[in-house]
Write an enzyme that holds these catalytic residues in place. Structure first.
Site, short mmCIF file in Angstrom:
data_model
loop_
_atom_site.label_atom_id
_atom_site.label_comp_id
_atom_site.label_asym_id
_atom_site.label_seq_id
_atom_site.Cartn_x
_atom_site.Cartn_y
_atom_site.Cartn_z
N TYR A 75 0.81 -1.29 0.05
CA TYR A 75 -0.16 -0.11 0.07
C TYR A 75 0.67 1.29 -0.03
O TYR A 75 2.00 1.54 0.76
CB TYR A 75 -0.75 -0.02 1.16
CG TYR A 75 -2.03 -1.26 1.28
CD1 TYR A 75 -3.22 -1.14 0.70
CD2 TYR A 75 -1.53 -2.28 1.90
CE1 TYR A 75 -3.78 -2.25 0.98
CE2 TYR A 75 -2.25 -3.44 2.12
CZ TYR A 75 -3.46 -3.30 1.55
OH TYR A 75 -4.48 -4.38 1.67
N ARG A 181 -5.20 2.14 7.97
CA ARG A 181 -5.84 3.39 8.81
C ARG A 181 -5.31 3.31 10.36
O ARG A 181 -5.23 4.10 11.19
CB ARG A 181 -7.37 3.38 8.77
CG ARG A 181 -7.94 3.81 7.49
CD ARG A 181 -9.55 3.46 7.52
NE ARG A 181 -9.94 2.07 7.33
CZ ARG A 181 -10.98 1.74 8.09
NH1 ARG A 181 -11.56 2.33 8.94
NH2 ARG A 181 -11.42 0.39 8.12
#
Length: 301
Positions: A75, A181
């Site tokens: 990511y 997150r």
């Protein structure tokens, strides 16, 4: 009443570059509708606001989903410093703010504890189940769940750049069940400046990359052209050793019985592998001294 059309027997993998907005389920449904496929599923959820690689399996290839879901994923994400939100991303309501901003050196110094085998508490707005209910359903109803920390392997977490004092761009390679997150939230707390994810993009997942990925617009184009983009189900097995079927073994394996195989490299007893005939997958199973004991039987795409 006429007989319901259950869809076409389409098999293979589609690598989609998901735009921001659609849920992963909506993306799968759109792709399945575009191909008029009977069966489809994805290997790893992307949040609606996230973009990037979503690997979608069709038909027989859905049997290989776990081998992509369990693989490492990469990511690239931007953290916005100065505030925490209910969702730990830009979609949520701000719950706390800070005027502090970290230097690049401070960010670098804070990263080592987030690498390797760590414990991570998932965001309240996540798909984790609590007493049979999804955490995000409880959170949306105002009942913020207390989630227990979970083990996560972070193979790599690097600072890519600091475009301005309010933001930092990072790249992470992690195993199954990782929440970017949560990394942003926890890193912001460690640095004393608070933070949330502003942008998130998945670059690769297991054997699949964004090179030549299908776009959202492609899903609205010619179905034949879309089907031509499908990768064989064998592409999901790149992380497993391959064994060739010995003469007469294919039939036994396709009926779920152990069959003699010839491994491409030396294997340990009980090691997971897949058997092929003519380059097409026959079965996935456990290697047992020259034989493969099937755990999944495949049609070979």
């Amino acid at each position: 009443m006429g007989r319901r059309n259950k869809g076409r027997d389409v098999s293979g993998w589609l690598v989609l570059d998901k735009p921001a907005g659609p849920t992963s389920t909506a993306a799968v449904n759109k792709a399945r509708s575009a191909l008029r496929a009977a069966k489809a599923g994805h290997a790893g959820t992307l949040d609606p606001a996230a973009t990037g690689l979503l690997a979608i399996a069709f038909g027989e290839a859905t049997k290989t989903i776990p081998f992509v879901t369990d693989a490492l994923k990469c990511y690239r994400f931007t953290i916005r410093w100065g505030s925490e939100t209910t969702t730990d991303d830009a979609e949520g309501t701000v719950t706390a703010t800070s005027a502090s901003r970290p230097s690049a050196a401070a960010i670098e110094a804070a990263l080592p504890p987030f690498r390797g085998d760590i414990l991570q508490t998932p965001p309240a707005f996540s798909a984790v189940k609590v007493a049979g209910e999804r955490a995000y359903d409880l959170a949306r109803g105002g009942d913020v769940p207390e989630l227990a920390p979970r083990p996560l392997h972070v193979a790599r977490l690097d600072l890519v750049g600091v475009p301005d004092p309010d933001r930092a761009e990072l790249e992470m390679v992690c195993g199954k069940g990782g929440y970017v997150r949560a990394i942003a939230r926890d890193l912001g707390r460690v640095l004393g400046c608070l933070g949330h994810v502003e942008r998130l993009r998945r670059l690769w997942s297991g054997p699949f990359t964004l090179a030549g990925a299908t776009t959202w617009e492609d899903l609205e184009g010619d179905p034949e052209a879309l089907e031509a983009r499908l990768l064989p189900l064998e592409s999901a097995l790149a992380g497993l050793p391959e064994c060739r079927c010995a003469p007469g073994a294919e039939d036994a394996l396709r009926h779920g019985q152990p069959g003699a195989v010839i491994p491409a490299r030396p294997l340990q007893w009980g090691e997971e592998a897949w058997a092929s005939s003519g380059g097409r997958a026959v079965a996935i199973g456990l290697y047992e001294g020259g034989h493969l004991r099937p755990t999944r039987v495949l049609s070979g795409g």
